[in-house]
Structures are given as structure tokens and as C-alpha cells.
Design a protein around this motif. Structure first.
Motif, PDB file in Angstrom:
ATOM      1  N   ILE C  96     114.924  96.937  48.780  1.00  0.00           N
ATOM      2  CA  ILE C  96     114.611  97.336  47.410  1.00  0.00           C
ATOM      3  C   ILE C  96     115.912  97.457  46.624  1.00  0.00           C
ATOM      4  O   ILE C  96     116.916  97.959  47.146  1.00  0.00           O
ATOM      5  N   THR C  97     115.893  97.011  45.382  1.00  0.00           N
ATOM      6  CA  THR C  97     117.022  97.250  44.476  1.00  0.00           C
ATOM      7  C   THR C  97     116.666  98.406  43.561  1.00  0.00           C
ATOM      8  O   THR C  97     115.604  98.406  42.955  1.00  0.00           O
ATOM      9  N   ILE C 108     126.581 109.419  42.291  1.00  0.00           N
ATOM     10  CA  ILE C 108     126.021 108.285  43.022  1.00  0.00           C
ATOM     11  C   ILE C 108     126.118 108.534  44.523  1.00  0.00           C
ATOM     12  O   ILE C 108     125.205 108.205  45.281  1.00  0.00           O
ATOM     13  N   THR C 123     120.214 103.814  52.435  1.00  0.00           N
ATOM     14  CA  THR C 123     121.068 103.114  51.490  1.00  0.00           C
ATOM     15  C   THR C 123     121.965 102.172  52.265  1.00  0.00           C
ATOM     16  O   THR C 123     122.669 102.597  53.182  1.00  0.00           O
ATOM     17  N   ALA C 124     121.954 100.890  51.897  1.00  0.00           N
ATOM     18  CA  ALA C 124     122.755  99.936  52.656  1.00  0.00           C
ATOM     19  C   ALA C 124     123.982  99.475  51.881  1.00  0.00           C
ATOM     20  O   ALA C 124     125.038  99.293  52.471  1.00  0.00           O
ATOM     21  N   ASP C 125     123.877  99.293  50.570  1.00  0.00           N
ATOM     22  CA  ASP C 125     125.005  98.728  49.852  1.00  0.00           C
ATOM     23  C   ASP C 125     124.876  99.033  48.364  1.00  0.00           C
ATOM     24  O   ASP C 125     123.848  99.552  47.923  1.00  0.00           O
ATOM     25  N   MET C 126     125.954  98.713  47.638  1.00  0.00           N
ATOM     26  CA  MET C 126     125.945  98.934  46.207  1.00  0.00           C
ATOM     27  C   MET C 126     126.412  97.636  45.548  1.00  0.00           C
ATOM     28  O   MET C 126     127.167  96.885  46.137  1.00  0.00           O
ATOM     29  N   SER C 127     125.955  97.395  44.330  1.00  0.00           N
ATOM     30  CA  SER C 127     126.416  96.183  43.655  1.00  0.00           C
ATOM     31  C   SER C 127     127.879  96.347  43.275  1.00  0.00           C
ATOM     32  O   SER C 127     128.390  97.456  43.182  1.00  0.00           O
ATOM     33  N   GLY C 128     128.560  95.228  43.053  1.00  0.00           N
ATOM     34  CA  GLY C 128     130.002  95.243  42.854  1.00  0.00           C
ATOM     35  C   GLY C 128     130.466  96.098  41.695  1.00  0.00           C
ATOM     36  O   GLY C 128     131.564  96.641  41.717  1.00  0.00           O
ATOM     37  N   LYS C 131     126.276  99.525  39.634  1.00  0.00           N
ATOM     38  CA  LYS C 131     125.138  99.789  38.762  1.00  0.00           C
ATOM     39  C   LYS C 131     123.799  99.650  39.476  1.00  0.00           C
ATOM     40  O   LYS C 131     122.748  99.781  38.846  1.00  0.00           O
ATOM     41  N   ALA C 132     123.815  99.344  40.782  1.00  0.00           N
ATOM     42  CA  ALA C 132     122.552  99.230  41.505  1.00  0.00           C
ATOM     43  C   ALA C 132     122.783  99.544  42.973  1.00  0.00           C
ATOM     44  O   ALA C 132     123.865  99.292  43.508  1.00  0.00           O
ATOM     45  N   LEU C 133     121.778 100.140  43.633  1.00  0.00           N
ATOM     46  CA  LEU C 133     121.862 100.440  45.054  1.00  0.00           C
ATOM     47  C   LEU C 133     120.905  99.526  45.808  1.00  0.00           C
ATOM     48  O   LEU C 133     119.812  99.211  45.327  1.00  0.00           O
ATOM     49  N   LEU C 134     121.345  99.099  47.016  1.00  0.00           N
ATOM     50  CA  LEU C 134     120.480  98.308  47.892  1.00  0.00           C
ATOM     51  C   LEU C 134     119.903  99.240  48.950  1.00  0.00           C
ATOM     52  O   LEU C 134     120.645  99.930  49.637  1.00  0.00           O
TER      53      LEU C 134
END
Lengths: 89, 139, 163
Positions: C96-97, C108, C123-128, C131-134
Motif C-alpha cells: 500500500i502507498t 514521520i 512500514t517498508a520504505d519511504m519515497s525519495g 512524501k509517501a510511505l510504502l
């Protein structure tokens, strides 16, 4: 009654340790092994505290605290190594 | 009073044992690495937390010594579990992940793990004022 | 001057409490030592954490912690049920984004930690650009409702605390 509950909890966490050991030997990748090691540390903390209860001694909390810290740092170091190929850049 | 305390402590220990075992069992049963990440971070935290609270109650009621170390260990585990989970997830994405399998970020940038591979690591989250965007060339 | 001496007042307070819990008994000597440590450590580590986090509403943190603790217990039962009783083939994992409205790094971080500890999400990752969480869901037949719940239940509360 606490005695029997202690024995039950001991066997549960001991069995959990065996499961983790199996996962370390049979794992599809290095990340699963790191995850299994991390879980192993948590299980060992629980075993240490349980042993502290059964021997009525507070000494084991320091050991558990140290274990929690080294476990966290080692997991982070493993992951950092996988991610960047180096631990301290 | 001591009877009730004994029952509560025993229940906490049994519940903690079951949760800890389920956490380790999930590590064996679940099908892929990202799913396996869920079991230990959640089930085991409550497992150890139950043991620590039981230990605190036991030493408080039956030994008359109030020990705060259990609370410290519980807090430490609760604070570090998300960080290790996040690190392991990132390591998994870096090692085995495929950027095409993931959903879109809905922003201009791709996911940070893959961005690092493309260029040299830049500190992303600093609160310095952003550079003004270069003026767009008029057509 | 005061700003130089205490770059992070909350960190100082946290260090004092942690040290007092670690020595495990209340004495004036250990309190003095705790205050010394609580003053020196934030000054030494200040270069690595230059900005002071803004807390608009420190009292709301207590309510937030209670909600998260309740969710942790609930998520334990849910995840245990999934691990024990759900067959592998019926498991619907999903990525999910979550687009973020929070902007400060501290907020954050808290949100990402909360998501990892609560029902079936990691939570696996964040956009560069941050502004968004993976997020990875263990069992999510309806991914959109999970995203909406995260935004309304946690992010809205964090907005009130941090921004």
C-alpha cells in the motif's frame, strides 16, 4: 500455580528458539536469517527474565537489558551491511 | 489478595508463552519474507512484554522490591522493534526486491531504497530550506 | 544561552528519567549525576540533530500512547489468529502507498513506528522526497480501507501533536 505457569512459558520460548534455529539453517535468503536471529534474541531475553523469576534474583535484568541492546545493535549492523556493504561509512 | 495476584501472574505468563511461540511459529509457516516479518515484530513483543510485566508484579507483590528495569526493557523493545523491522524490510527490498512489483509512490520520486542505488546517497530528510526550482525554459 | 545549554529539553528529561529507572532507587547523588548526564549528552549529540522538534500539544501524546498500546494488543490477537488459522493460499498480502501530510522528520518517524506496531502492517520504505510511505499488509482484502484508517486514526492525531 506460578511454578506450573513458569514451566509452560519456559517450554514455549524454548520451542520458539528451536523454530528459530531451524529457520536459520533452512532459509531462502540472508534476510530471513537476520530476522530469525533477531527473534532469537527476543526469545532469549524472555528466557532470561523467566529464569530470574524462578531463581528469585534480580541480577538477570541487567543481563536481559544488555542482551536487548547488543541484539538491536547487531541486527542493525547486519542490515546496514546488507544495504550498503559497509557498517560505518 | 495474594491468590488473585498469583492467578494474574500465571495468566500473564501463559499468555506470553503462547504469543512468543506463535511469533516463532509464524517465522516457519508464513510463505514469503515480507509476511514472515509480521510475526516476530508483533507477537514476540507482546510475548516478552507479558513476561516482563509478570516479573515486575511478582517481585513487587511476593518479594517487596519494586524493580523498574522491566519497564525499561519493555520500553526499549517497543521502541526498537519497529526500527529493526524497517531495516530488515529495506534490506529485503534492496537484496531481492523488484521496483516493478511495488505500487506507485504518487510523487515525483521513486522509493528511497532504489533511489540510493541510482545515485549517491543524499540526506533526504533535512529541514533546510529547499533550493528554488530552476526556471523553466520557455518554448 | 539557555538554548545552547539545553538544545533538546525533552531529550534531557528523557535521559534523566531513564537514568533514575536504571539505578532503581531515589537518591540525591544519582539525581545530580542524571542531571549532569542529561545536560552533557544532548550538547555532544546536538550536531547530529540540529533542529529542535516542535511539540504543539504535549498532553495529547498521552492519549496517543494509550490508543497505540490498545492497538498493539489488538494487533497481537489478529496476527496470532492469522498465523495459526489462516491457510497459506487464503492469505492476501498487499503493498500500500500512503501519501503523507506530515512534514517533520520526527512526526514521520513516529507514524512509521506506529504503523509497524499495529494490526498486520509493516512500514517498508519511504519515497525519495519523503512524501509517501510504502506499507506491507499481511492480510488486506481491502487495501484502501487500511490506508484510510491509518490516515484518520494516526496521522490526524499526529498532525495535532506535531504541526
Amino acid at each position: 500455580m506460578i511454578h506450573y505457569a513458569l514451566i509452560f512459558a519456559f517450554s514455549c520460548f524454548g520451542l520458539g528458539l528451536l523454530f528459530n534455529l531451524y529457520r536459520i539453517f533452512v532459509a531462502p535468503g540472508v534476510v530471513d536469517r537476520v530476522l530469525a536471529l533477531d527473534t532469537m534474541v527476543i526469545n532469549i531475553i524472555a528466557l532470561l527474565v523467566l529464569y530470574g523469576i524462578s531463581s528469585h534474583s534480580g541480577v538477570y535484568f541487567e543481563a536481559a537489558l544488555l542482551f536487548a541492546m547488543t541484539g538491536f545493535v547487531s541486527t542493525v549492523a547486519y542490515c546496514k551491511f546488507i544495504l550498503r556493504g559497509d557498517i560505518i561509512e | 489478595m495474594e491468590q488473585i495476584a498469583e492467578i494474574v501472574i500465571s495468566l500473564l505468563l501463559v499468555a506470553a508463552g503462547i504469543f512468543g511461540l506463535v511469533g516463532s511459529y509464524g517465522l516457519l509457516k508464513l510463505p514469503d519474507t515480507m509476511s514472515r516479518l509480521h510475526a516476530p515484530t508483533k507477537a514476540t513483543t507482546l510475548g516478552v512484554g507479558g513476561v516482563l510485566i509478570a516479573s515486575m508484579l511478582y517481585f513487587w507483590i511476593f518479594r517487596d522490591t519494586l524493580s523498574w528495569h522491566e519497564l525499561l526493557i519493555t520500553m526499549f523493545l517497543l521502541l526498537t522493534a519497529p526500527i529493526t523491522a524497517n531495516f530488515i524490510a529495506k534490506a529485503h527490498l534492496h537484496r531481492f526486491g523488484n521496483a516493478d512489483d511495488l505500487p506507485d509512490t504518487q510523487t515525483d520520486h521513486i522509493w528511497a531504497t532504489f533511489e540510493d542505488e541510482a545515485e549517491e546517497l543524499q540526506p533526504v530528510m533535512t529541514r533546510t530550506t529547499p533550493k528554488p526550482a530552476p526556471p523553466k525554459a520557455d518554448h | 544561552m539557555l538554548r545552547k545549554l539545553f538544545p533538546h529539553p525533552y531529550l534531557t528529561l528523557l535521559l534523566i528519567i531513564t537514568w533514575m529507572l536504571l539505578v532503581n532507587h531515589l537518591k540525591l547523588g544519582s539525581l545530580v549525576f542524571a542531571v549532569i548526564l542529561g545536560t552533557i549528552i544532548p550538547i555532544i549529540t546536538a550536531p547530529y540533530w540540529p533542529d529542535r522538534p516542535l511539540l504543539r500539544n504535549p498532553v495529547a501524546i498521552i492519549g496517543y500512547i494509550l490508543i497505540v498500546l490498545y492497538d498493539i494488543v489488538k494487533s497481537n490477537f489478529i496476527v496470532a489468529g492469522i498465523v495459526l488459522f489462516k491457510p497459506k493460499t487464503k492469505l492476501q498480502s498487499a503493498w500500500i502507498t500512503v501519501p503523507l501530510d506530515l512534514r517533520t522528520p520526527e512526526a514521520i518517524t513516529v507514524l512509521a513506528g506506529t504503523i509497524t506496531m499495529t494490526p498486520g502492517t509493516v512500514t517498508a520504505d519511504m519515497s525519495g522526497d519523503g512524501k509517501a510511505l510504502l506499507i506491507h499488509c499481511l492480510h488486506a482484502p481491502d487495501p484502501d480501507s487500511v490506508r484510510d484508517e491509518i490516515k484518520s486514526r494516526y496521522e490526524a492525531r499526529l498532525m495535532r501533536i506535531f504541526e
